[in-house]
Design an enzyme around this catalytic site. Structure first.
Site, PDB file in Angstrom:
ATOM      1  N   GLU A 189      13.921 105.550 -16.477  1.00 21.71           N
ATOM      2  CA  GLU A 189      14.118 106.645 -17.431  1.00 21.71           C
ATOM      3  C   GLU A 189      12.996 106.730 -18.469  1.00 21.71           C
ATOM      4  OE1 GLU A 189      17.898 106.578 -19.470  1.00 21.71           O
ATOM      5  OE2 GLU A 189      17.666 108.640 -20.152  1.00 21.71           O
ATOM      6  N   LYS A 233      26.021 103.820 -23.848  1.00 16.99           N
ATOM      7  CA  LYS A 233      25.008 104.003 -22.787  1.00 16.99           C
ATOM      8  C   LYS A 233      23.612 103.880 -23.409  1.00 16.99           C
ATOM      9  CE  LYS A 233      22.172 106.427 -19.855  1.00 16.99           C
ATOM     10  NZ  LYS A 233      20.810 106.899 -20.126  1.00 16.99           N
ATOM     11  N   ASP A 255      22.139  89.801 -13.172  1.00 14.60           N
ATOM     12  CA  ASP A 255      23.165  90.675 -12.604  1.00 14.60           C
ATOM     13  C   ASP A 255      23.573  91.717 -13.661  1.00 14.60           C
ATOM     14  OD1 ASP A 255      25.552  91.806 -11.733  1.00 14.60           O
ATOM     15  OD2 ASP A 255      26.326  89.945 -10.888  1.00 14.60           O
ATOM     16  N   HIS A 271      12.491 112.964 -25.998  1.00 13.03           N
ATOM     17  CA  HIS A 271      12.828 112.557 -24.631  1.00 13.03           C
ATOM     18  C   HIS A 271      12.197 113.496 -23.608  1.00 13.03           C
ATOM     19  CE1 HIS A 271      15.068 110.878 -21.340  1.00 13.03           C
ATOM     20  NE2 HIS A 271      15.626 112.044 -21.071  1.00 13.03           N
TER      21      HIS A 271
HETATM   22  C1  LIG Z   1      10.350 109.241 -27.866  1.00  9.17           C
HETATM   23  C2  LIG Z   1      10.074 109.014 -29.336  1.00  9.17           C
HETATM   24  C3  LIG Z   1       9.749 107.525 -29.551  1.00  9.17           C
HETATM   25  C4  LIG Z   1       8.882 109.846 -29.764  1.00  9.17           C
HETATM   26  O1  LIG Z   1       8.807 109.857 -31.159  1.00  9.17           O
HETATM   27  P1  LIG Z   1       7.539 110.406 -31.933  1.00  9.17           P
HETATM   28  O2  LIG Z   1       7.925 110.563 -33.360  1.00  9.17           O
HETATM   29  O3  LIG Z   1       6.973 111.580 -31.210  1.00  9.17           O
HETATM   30  O4  LIG Z   1       6.554 109.184 -31.743  1.00  9.17           O
HETATM   31  P2  LIG Z   1       5.119 108.913 -32.311  1.00  9.17           P
HETATM   32  O5  LIG Z   1       4.115 109.552 -31.399  1.00  9.17           O
HETATM   33  O6  LIG Z   1       5.036 109.184 -33.780  1.00  9.17           O
HETATM   34  O7  LIG Z   1       5.029 107.321 -32.108  1.00  9.17           O
HETATM   35  C5  LIG Z   1       5.858 106.421 -32.822  1.00  9.17           C
HETATM   36  C6  LIG Z   1       5.923 105.118 -32.050  1.00  9.17           C
HETATM   37  O8  LIG Z   1       6.759 105.298 -30.897  1.00  9.17           O
HETATM   38  C7  LIG Z   1       6.187 104.602 -29.789  1.00  9.17           C
HETATM   39  N1  LIG Z   1       5.769 105.607 -28.801  1.00  9.17           N
HETATM   40  C8  LIG Z   1       5.855 106.949 -28.905  1.00  9.17           C
HETATM   41  N2  LIG Z   1       5.419 107.553 -27.785  1.00  9.17           N
HETATM   42  C9  LIG Z   1       5.044 106.574 -26.952  1.00  9.17           C
HETATM   43  C10 LIG Z   1       4.521 106.558 -25.635  1.00  9.17           C
HETATM   44  N3  LIG Z   1       4.276 107.687 -24.966  1.00  9.17           N
HETATM   45  N4  LIG Z   1       4.264 105.389 -25.064  1.00  9.17           N
HETATM   46  C11 LIG Z   1       4.499 104.231 -25.717  1.00  9.17           C
HETATM   47  N5  LIG Z   1       4.996 104.172 -26.978  1.00  9.17           N
HETATM   48  C12 LIG Z   1       5.258 105.322 -27.579  1.00  9.17           C
HETATM   49  C13 LIG Z   1       4.995 103.822 -30.318  1.00  9.17           C
HETATM   50  O9  LIG Z   1       5.426 102.549 -30.731  1.00  9.17           O
HETATM   51  C14 LIG Z   1       4.601 104.645 -31.497  1.00  9.17           C
HETATM   52  O10 LIG Z   1       3.931 103.923 -32.494  1.00  9.17           O
HETATM   53  P3  LIG Z   1       2.384 103.533 -32.318  1.00  9.17           P
HETATM   54  O11 LIG Z   1       2.389 102.298 -31.516  1.00  9.17           O
HETATM   55  O12 LIG Z   1       1.717 104.678 -31.614  1.00  9.17           O
HETATM   56  O13 LIG Z   1       1.904 103.316 -33.719  1.00  9.17           O
HETATM   57  C15 LIG Z   1      11.302 109.397 -30.231  1.00  9.17           C
HETATM   58  O14 LIG Z   1      11.521 110.775 -30.119  1.00  9.17           O
HETATM   59  C16 LIG Z   1      12.572 108.667 -29.871  1.00  9.17           C
HETATM   60  O15 LIG Z   1      12.758 107.508 -30.206  1.00  9.17           O
HETATM   61  N6  LIG Z   1      13.519 109.364 -29.220  1.00  9.17           N
HETATM   62  C17 LIG Z   1      14.739 108.789 -28.687  1.00  9.17           C
HETATM   63  C18 LIG Z   1      14.554 108.596 -27.228  1.00  9.17           C
HETATM   64  C19 LIG Z   1      15.741 107.958 -26.537  1.00  9.17           C
HETATM   65  O16 LIG Z   1      16.703 107.546 -27.124  1.00  9.17           O
HETATM   66  N7  LIG Z   1      15.626 107.868 -25.221  1.00  9.17           N
HETATM   67  C20 LIG Z   1      16.659 107.352 -24.376  1.00  9.17           C
HETATM   68  C21 LIG Z   1      17.020 108.387 -23.348  1.00  9.17           C
HETATM   69  S1  LIG Z   1      18.227 109.515 -23.965  1.00  9.17           S
HETATM   70  C22 LIG Z   1      19.721 108.724 -23.519  1.00  9.17           C
HETATM   71  O17 LIG Z   1      19.906 108.428 -22.377  1.00  9.17           O
HETATM   72  C23 LIG Z   1      20.659 108.112 -24.535  1.00  9.17           C
HETATM   73  C24 LIG Z   1      21.428 108.926 -25.517  1.00  9.17           C
HETATM   74  C25 LIG Z   1      20.456 109.624 -26.405  1.00  9.17           C
HETATM   75  O18 LIG Z   1      22.270 109.870 -24.932  1.00  9.17           O
HETATM   76  C26 LIG Z   1      22.231 107.895 -26.306  1.00  9.17           C
HETATM   77  C27 LIG Z   1      23.069 108.481 -27.409  1.00  9.17           C
HETATM   78  O19 LIG Z   1      23.515 109.648 -27.296  1.00  9.17           O
HETATM   79  O20 LIG Z   1      23.340 107.723 -28.383  1.00  9.17           O
HETATM   80  N1  LIG Z   2      31.952  88.950 -10.791  1.00 10.75           N
HETATM   81  C1  LIG Z   2      30.694  88.548 -10.847  1.00 10.75           C
HETATM   82  O1  LIG Z   2      29.986  88.856 -11.803  1.00 10.75           O
HETATM   83  C2  LIG Z   2      30.150  87.693  -9.755  1.00 10.75           C
HETATM   84  C3  LIG Z   2      28.800  87.399  -9.743  1.00 10.75           C
HETATM   85  N2  LIG Z   2      28.264  86.575  -8.789  1.00 10.75           N
HETATM   86  C4  LIG Z   2      26.834  86.243  -8.719  1.00 10.75           C
HETATM   87  O2  LIG Z   2      26.677  84.881  -9.121  1.00 10.75           O
HETATM   88  C5  LIG Z   2      25.324  84.618  -9.434  1.00 10.75           C
HETATM   89  C6  LIG Z   2      25.216  83.752 -10.666  1.00 10.75           C
HETATM   90  O3  LIG Z   2      25.969  82.583 -10.512  1.00 10.75           O
HETATM   91  P1  LIG Z   2      25.433  81.179 -11.068  1.00 10.75           P
HETATM   92  O4  LIG Z   2      26.563  80.246 -11.109  1.00 10.75           O
HETATM   93  O5  LIG Z   2      24.700  81.412 -12.338  1.00 10.75           O
HETATM   94  O6  LIG Z   2      24.376  80.821  -9.954  1.00 10.75           O
HETATM   95  P2  LIG Z   2      24.047  79.526  -9.140  1.00 10.75           P
HETATM   96  O7  LIG Z   2      25.240  78.852  -8.583  1.00 10.75           O
HETATM   97  O8  LIG Z   2      22.971  79.921  -8.197  1.00 10.75           O
HETATM   98  O9  LIG Z   2      23.409  78.600 -10.283  1.00 10.75           O
HETATM   99  C7  LIG Z   2      24.171  77.833 -11.131  1.00 10.75           C
HETATM  100  C8  LIG Z   2      23.945  76.346 -10.816  1.00 10.75           C
HETATM  101  O10 LIG Z   2      22.586  76.011 -11.083  1.00 10.75           O
HETATM  102  C9  LIG Z   2      22.508  74.625 -11.414  1.00 10.75           C
HETATM  103  N3  LIG Z   2      21.626  74.480 -12.590  1.00 10.75           N
HETATM  104  C10 LIG Z   2      20.350  74.009 -12.572  1.00 10.75           C
HETATM  105  N4  LIG Z   2      19.816  74.042 -13.801  1.00 10.75           N
HETATM  106  C11 LIG Z   2      20.744  74.554 -14.634  1.00 10.75           C
HETATM  107  C12 LIG Z   2      20.779  74.840 -16.047  1.00 10.75           C
HETATM  108  N5  LIG Z   2      19.741  74.576 -16.852  1.00 10.75           N
HETATM  109  N6  LIG Z   2      21.902  75.392 -16.556  1.00 10.75           N
HETATM  110  C13 LIG Z   2      22.955  75.659 -15.785  1.00 10.75           C
HETATM  111  N7  LIG Z   2      22.995  75.400 -14.454  1.00 10.75           N
HETATM  112  C14 LIG Z   2      21.895  74.848 -13.871  1.00 10.75           C
HETATM  113  C15 LIG Z   2      23.927  74.142 -11.703  1.00 10.75           C
HETATM  114  O11 LIG Z   2      24.359  73.147 -10.832  1.00 10.75           O
HETATM  115  P3  LIG Z   2      24.248  72.919  -9.224  1.00 10.75           P
HETATM  116  O12 LIG Z   2      22.782  72.907  -8.861  1.00 10.75           O
HETATM  117  O13 LIG Z   2      24.902  71.608  -9.048  1.00 10.75           O
HETATM  118  O14 LIG Z   2      25.005  74.034  -8.549  1.00 10.75           O
HETATM  119  C16 LIG Z   2      24.768  75.435 -11.682  1.00 10.75           C
HETATM  120  O15 LIG Z   2      26.039  75.272 -11.175  1.00 10.75           O
HETATM  121  C17 LIG Z   2      24.679  85.981  -9.619  1.00 10.75           C
HETATM  122  O16 LIG Z   2      23.864  86.244  -8.485  1.00 10.75           O
HETATM  123  C18 LIG Z   2      25.868  86.938  -9.623  1.00 10.75           C
HETATM  124  O17 LIG Z   2      25.462  88.184  -9.140  1.00 10.75           O
HETATM  125  C19 LIG Z   2      29.049  85.984  -7.840  1.00 10.75           C
HETATM  126  C20 LIG Z   2      30.388  86.255  -7.808  1.00 10.75           C
HETATM  127  C21 LIG Z   2      31.046  87.151  -8.722  1.00 10.75           C
END
Ligand SMILES: CC(C)(COP(=O)([O-])OP(=O)([O-])OC[C@H]1O[C@@H](n2cnc3c(N)ncnc32)[C@H](O)[C@@H]1OP(=O)([O-])[O-])[C@@H](O)C(=O)NCCC(=O)NCCSC(=O)C[C@@](C)(O)CC(=O)[O-]
Ligand SMILES: NC(=O)C1=CN([C@@H]2O[C@H](COP(=O)(O)OP(=O)(O)OC[C@H]3O[C@@H](n4cnc5c(N)ncnc54)[C@H](OP(=O)(O)O)[C@@H]3O)[C@@H](O)[C@H]2O)C=CC1
Length: 429
Positions: free
Chosen positions: A82, A266, A282, A380
């Protein structure tokens, strides 16, 4: 510490952006080369990850700049389709820098597994029998995963929930509370739930059915806070004080109205999901947990809060379940997942979760600021115009020209892009 404010980053080509990241030592040459190569996942690895593989599906990865999280400069990789998401997060992070950026914290990495028990006429009595034998259940669960125990994790507690009246009779649900350390933990807790189910079944006098984690990870919370003054939110077009009022009013609707809350949340997930994807985690689990948590007060509401403090500053908070890992799942199999962690300098799953909360809060702020001032379409759609021109078939120099024309005219649409393209190619006068 690499500064996350990189001058003119937005205007560079993807190759030059990578070069810049190498220059500031955020990535090595090899890592930059890997990021540049299409199809980096590779069919063989992909075939090991899921079933019936026929290909891979790529997404753009952008870097959100300007973030300071707990005083640390962080560059955040976001894998997302997006437009405006990366720009919006970077913009709010830029504004927040002047007041120290984002402050984050988290709870312990505790996940829940549920064991459903049926055919129990005396569910309250069964509950107490299970609780009386809590330590035996915990010990049995911990015998499943020696490594997790050695790492300081393991089963910590047992809870029992009673549903006296269901269409299938009384139900008792035992919860294992497990510290999963740096794993997302689903497989780890599912193994434990299956291992202890026979014991819990016999203690309850009932029959075990489901043995599975709960995605309502309400004991594994990531938290982010931000504060911005009216000055920080003032622009040539908008007065910061009015912007703060608008953001607080917008939040209040999300707090009470599920139709608005769904869109508001969202917007938060716009920041979080791309980071979850970029780290091979995940995202369905994170989404499920977030929306269930948003309903915890008996109605679906906002995950964030926006208030005005006594100095008149805007203060925002986000508290959200964050079941993410650095090990397990695809986090180690996808070559770009490890690169994402390296870019952020993240070493624990909790740290990753906290950064995700900070990006979610930044994204929410960007949307509320835009919505309560100029409206979402201006920023946007200006960025979405590129997508539309691409869909219409524009290439090379045509692309910039058509985007510029549509934005200047305020007419960003597929029809207009096709019309401009035909004009440009001289196929219509
Ligand atoms: C889009 C802006 C940022 C423009 O805003 P602007 O005022 O035109 O931006 P600007 O040109 O003055 O730039 C300000 C800063 O924005 C960044 N920036 C700006 N443009 C760029 C670019 N092209 N590439 C990379 N970075 C960019 C960058 O950090 C920049 O600073 P700088 O570094 O230049 O000093 C602003 O209008 C904004 O924040 N809008 C909101 C956008 C948004 O929320 N998008 C999500 C999708 S919509 C949605 O799905 C969710 C929603 C909205 O429904 C959620 C809700 O309802 O709550
Ligand atoms: N409802 C849901 O969300 C479900 C999700 N999943 C899936 O499960 C997966 C994640 O499960 P997860 O248990 O994390 O994966 P794994 O079983 O692959 O990894 C966990 C294991 O890694 C080992 N391990 C090694 N280092 C570490 C550490 N620093 N900290 C913790 N554990 C460590 C542990 O022991 P050991 O090596 O002895 O195993 C641990 O049990 C994802 O792919 C997810 O999509 C699966 C089922 C349902």
């Amino acid at each position: 510490m690499t500064c996350s404010r990189i001058a003119d980053f937005r205007n560079l080509s993807p190759r030059d952006r990578l070069q810049k990241l190498v220059e500031i030592e955020a990535l090595s040459d090899d890592e930059a080369t890997k990021l540049m190569s299409p199809g980096v996942l590779g069919l063989e690895t992909a075939n090991g990850m899921i079933e019936n593989v026929i290909g891979t599906f790529e997404l753009p990865v952008g870097v959100a700049t300007n973030f300071i999280v707990n005083g640390r400069e962080v560059l955040i990789p976001l894998a997302v389709e997006e437009p405006s998401v990366v720009a919006a997060a970077s913009y709010m992070a830029r504004l927040a820098r002047d007041s120290g950026g984002f402050t984050t914290s988290c709870s312990e990495p505790l996940m829940r597994a549920q064991i459903q028990l049926l055919d129990i006429p005396d569910p309250h009595n069964a509950r107490l029998s299970i609780l009386a034998n809590k330590q035996e259940i915990i010990d049995k669960a911990n015998a499943c995963d020696g490594l997790l125990n050695r790492l300081g994790g393991g089963c910590r507690d047992v809870e029992v929930h009673v549903f006296p009246h269901t269409a299938s009779g009384p139900m008792v649900v035992a919860h294992l509370i497990v510290d999963v350390r740096d794993a997302m933990g689903a497989n780890a807790v599912n193994t434990m739930a299956e291992a202890v189910a026979p014991l819990v079944e016999s203690l309850s006098g009932g029959r075990a059915c489901l043995r599975i984690l709960s995605n309502l990870a309400d004991l594994r919370l990531a938290r982010a806070q931000v504060r911005l003054s009216a000055d920080q939110l003032t622009t040539s077009r908008f007065d910061g004080k009015a912007v703060i009022e608008g953001i607080v009013e917008a939040y209040r609707l999300a707090a009470i109205d599920p139709y608005r809350a769904a869109t508001h949340n969202k917007g938060i997930m716009n920041g979080i999901d791309p980071l979850i994807i970029a780290t091979g985690n995940d995202w369905r689990a994170v989404e499920a947990g977030a929306h269930a948590f948003a309903s915890r007060h008996g109605h679906y509401g906002s995950l964030s809060t926006w208030e005005k403090n006594t100095q008149g500053d805007l203060v925002g908070t986000l508290e959200i379940p964050m079941p993410v890992g650095l090990v397990g799942g695809a986090t180690r199999t996808h070559p770009l997942a490890q690169l994402s962690l390296k870019l952020m300098g993240v070493e624990t799953a909790s740290e990753l979760g906290e950064i995700a909360a900070a990006v979610g809060l930044a994204q929410n702020l960007a949307a509320l600021r835009a919505l309560s001032t100029e409206g979402i379409q201006k920023g946007h759609m200006a960025l979405h115009a590129r997508n539309i021109a691409l869909t219409a078939g524009a290439t090379g120099g045509e692309l910039d020209l058509i985007v510029r024309r549509m934005v200047e005219e305020g007419r960003v649409s597929a029809d207009r892009a096709s019309e401009l393209l035909r004009q440009q190619r001289g196929t219509i006068s």
